[in-house]
Design a protein around this motif. Sequence first.
Motif, mmCIF file in Angstrom:
data_model
loop_
_atom_site.group_PDB
_atom_site.id
_atom_site.type_symbol
_atom_site.label_atom_id
_atom_site.label_comp_id
_atom_site.label_asym_id
_atom_site.label_seq_id
_atom_site.Cartn_x
_atom_site.Cartn_y
_atom_site.Cartn_z
ATOM 1 N N ASN A 1 0.830 -1.201 0.000
ATOM 2 C CA ASN A 1 0.000 0.000 0.000
ATOM 3 C C ASN A 1 0.865 1.252 0.000
ATOM 4 O OD1 ASN A 1 0.697 0.783 2.747
ATOM 5 N ND2 ASN A 1 -0.527 -0.978 3.385
ATOM 6 N N PHE A 2 0.203 2.413 -0.087
ATOM 7 C CA PHE A 2 0.920 3.684 -0.160
ATOM 8 C C PHE A 2 0.900 4.424 1.170
ATOM 9 C CE2 PHE A 2 -0.207 2.987 -4.633
ATOM 10 C CZ PHE A 2 1.018 3.228 -5.235
ATOM 11 N N CYS A 3 0.508 3.756 2.227
ATOM 12 C CA CYS A 3 0.342 4.437 3.501
ATOM 13 C C CYS A 3 1.666 5.021 4.001
ATOM 14 C CB CYS A 3 -0.213 3.469 4.543
ATOM 15 S SG CYS A 3 -0.522 4.267 6.129
ATOM 16 N N ASP A 4 1.634 6.332 4.334
ATOM 17 C CA ASP A 4 2.836 7.016 4.805
ATOM 18 C C ASP A 4 3.176 6.658 6.245
ATOM 19 O OD1 ASP A 4 3.220 8.362 2.438
ATOM 20 O OD2 ASP A 4 1.984 10.064 3.053
ATOM 21 N N PHE A 5 2.223 6.077 6.937
ATOM 22 C CA PHE A 5 2.441 5.787 8.353
ATOM 23 C C PHE A 5 2.953 4.378 8.591
ATOM 24 C CE2 PHE A 5 -0.612 9.204 8.218
ATOM 25 C CZ PHE A 5 -0.130 10.073 9.179
ATOM 26 N N PHE A 6 3.148 3.653 7.499
ATOM 27 C CA PHE A 6 3.551 2.264 7.651
ATOM 28 C C PHE A 6 4.812 2.126 8.503
ATOM 29 C CE2 PHE A 6 6.050 -1.432 6.590
ATOM 30 C CZ PHE A 6 5.125 -2.440 6.748
ATOM 31 N N THR A 7 4.726 1.293 9.506
ATOM 32 C CA THR A 7 5.883 0.976 10.342
ATOM 33 C C THR A 7 5.887 -0.530 10.540
ATOM 34 O OG1 THR A 7 5.626 3.075 11.492
ATOM 35 C CG2 THR A 7 7.019 1.430 12.538
ATOM 36 N N LEU A 8 6.978 -1.140 10.163
ATOM 37 C CA LEU A 8 7.054 -2.593 10.261
ATOM 38 C C LEU A 8 6.930 -3.016 11.717
ATOM 39 C CD1 LEU A 8 7.497 -4.989 8.318
ATOM 40 C CD2 LEU A 8 9.934 -4.845 8.867
ATOM 41 N N ARG A 9 6.048 -3.960 11.975
ATOM 42 C CA ARG A 9 5.840 -4.394 13.351
ATOM 43 C C ARG A 9 7.052 -5.177 13.842
ATOM 44 N NH1 ARG A 9 0.778 -8.016 13.484
ATOM 45 N NH2 ARG A 9 1.568 -8.550 15.531
ATOM 46 N N GLU A 10 7.382 -4.986 15.088
ATOM 47 C CA GLU A 10 8.582 -5.612 15.637
ATOM 48 C C GLU A 10 8.274 -6.869 16.430
ATOM 49 O OE1 GLU A 10 10.499 -2.531 17.808
ATOM 50 O OE2 GLU A 10 11.161 -1.483 16.013
ATOM 51 N N THR A 11 7.009 -7.210 16.500
ATOM 52 C CA THR A 11 6.642 -8.434 17.219
ATOM 53 C C THR A 11 6.146 -9.467 16.224
ATOM 54 O OG1 THR A 11 4.467 -7.481 17.578
ATOM 55 C CG2 THR A 11 6.062 -7.273 19.365
ATOM 56 N N PRO A 12 6.436 -10.723 16.471
ATOM 57 C CA PRO A 12 5.989 -11.761 15.545
ATOM 58 C C PRO A 12 4.481 -11.860 15.520
ATOM 59 C CG PRO A 12 7.327 -12.685 17.330
ATOM 60 C CD PRO A 12 7.128 -11.239 17.631
ATOM 61 N N PRO A 13 3.917 -12.144 14.361
ATOM 62 C CA PRO A 13 2.465 -12.314 14.279
ATOM 63 C C PRO A 13 2.025 -13.485 15.147
ATOM 64 C CG PRO A 13 3.544 -12.779 12.165
ATOM 65 C CD PRO A 13 4.604 -12.357 13.111
ATOM 66 N N GLU A 14 0.906 -13.314 15.841
ATOM 67 C CA GLU A 14 0.452 -14.363 16.753
ATOM 68 C C GLU A 14 -0.206 -15.513 16.010
ATOM 69 O OE1 GLU A 14 -1.960 -12.181 19.501
ATOM 70 O OE2 GLU A 14 -0.249 -10.893 19.929
ATOM 71 N N THR A 15 -0.994 -15.179 15.038
ATOM 72 C CA THR A 15 -1.657 -16.236 14.274
ATOM 73 C C THR A 15 -1.568 -15.920 12.790
ATOM 74 O OG1 THR A 15 -3.713 -15.053 14.568
ATOM 75 C CG2 THR A 15 -3.319 -16.899 16.047
ATOM 76 N N ALA A 16 -1.433 -16.943 12.009
ATOM 77 C CA ALA A 16 -1.426 -16.744 10.570
ATOM 78 C C ALA A 16 -2.837 -16.392 10.130
ATOM 79 C CB ALA A 16 -0.946 -18.004 9.876
ATOM 80 N N PRO A 17 -2.976 -15.510 9.122
ATOM 81 C CA PRO A 17 -4.303 -15.090 8.671
ATOM 82 C C PRO A 17 -5.162 -16.258 8.194
ATOM 83 C CG PRO A 17 -2.589 -13.753 7.674
ATOM 84 C CD PRO A 17 -1.900 -14.849 8.424
ATOM 85 N N ASP A 18 -4.533 -17.262 7.618
ATOM 86 C CA ASP A 18 -5.321 -18.389 7.114
ATOM 87 C C ASP A 18 -5.438 -19.488 8.173
ATOM 88 O OD1 ASP A 18 -2.663 -19.945 5.132
ATOM 89 O OD2 ASP A 18 -2.839 -19.411 7.239
ATOM 90 N N LYS A 19 -4.975 -19.182 9.384
ATOM 91 C CA LYS A 19 -4.984 -20.101 10.523
ATOM 92 C C LYS A 19 -4.000 -21.262 10.356
ATOM 93 C CE LYS A 19 -8.857 -18.489 12.742
ATOM 94 N NZ LYS A 19 -8.822 -17.108 12.245
#
Length: 94
Positions: A63-81
Amino acid sequence: MKGFCFRCRAAVALPGRVGRRDACPSCGWDLHIGLNCTFYEPGAYNDCREPQAERVTVKDRANFCDFFTLRETPPETAPDKGDVKDRLRALFKD
Ligand SMILES: [Zn+2]
């Protein structure tokens, strides 16, 4: 900038900010996406904690979002489970 890929959960480290064309070195997925953003919060308005960010409806594509900041914590669950085997494999990976 350091963070994690939502898709393969690999730790990602880049010399600068994440650009729209940057991709995960492990799986090749876009990195500049809502799901990888530290402001991403499912259930919040626009699924985003940054009130000034523009509305981004597609969360898993660059996306083009100017506020994008890469998260520093691992994702808790995968989107597709995922499935149990994948989760177990992730658990015993280290
Ligand atoms: Zn990845």
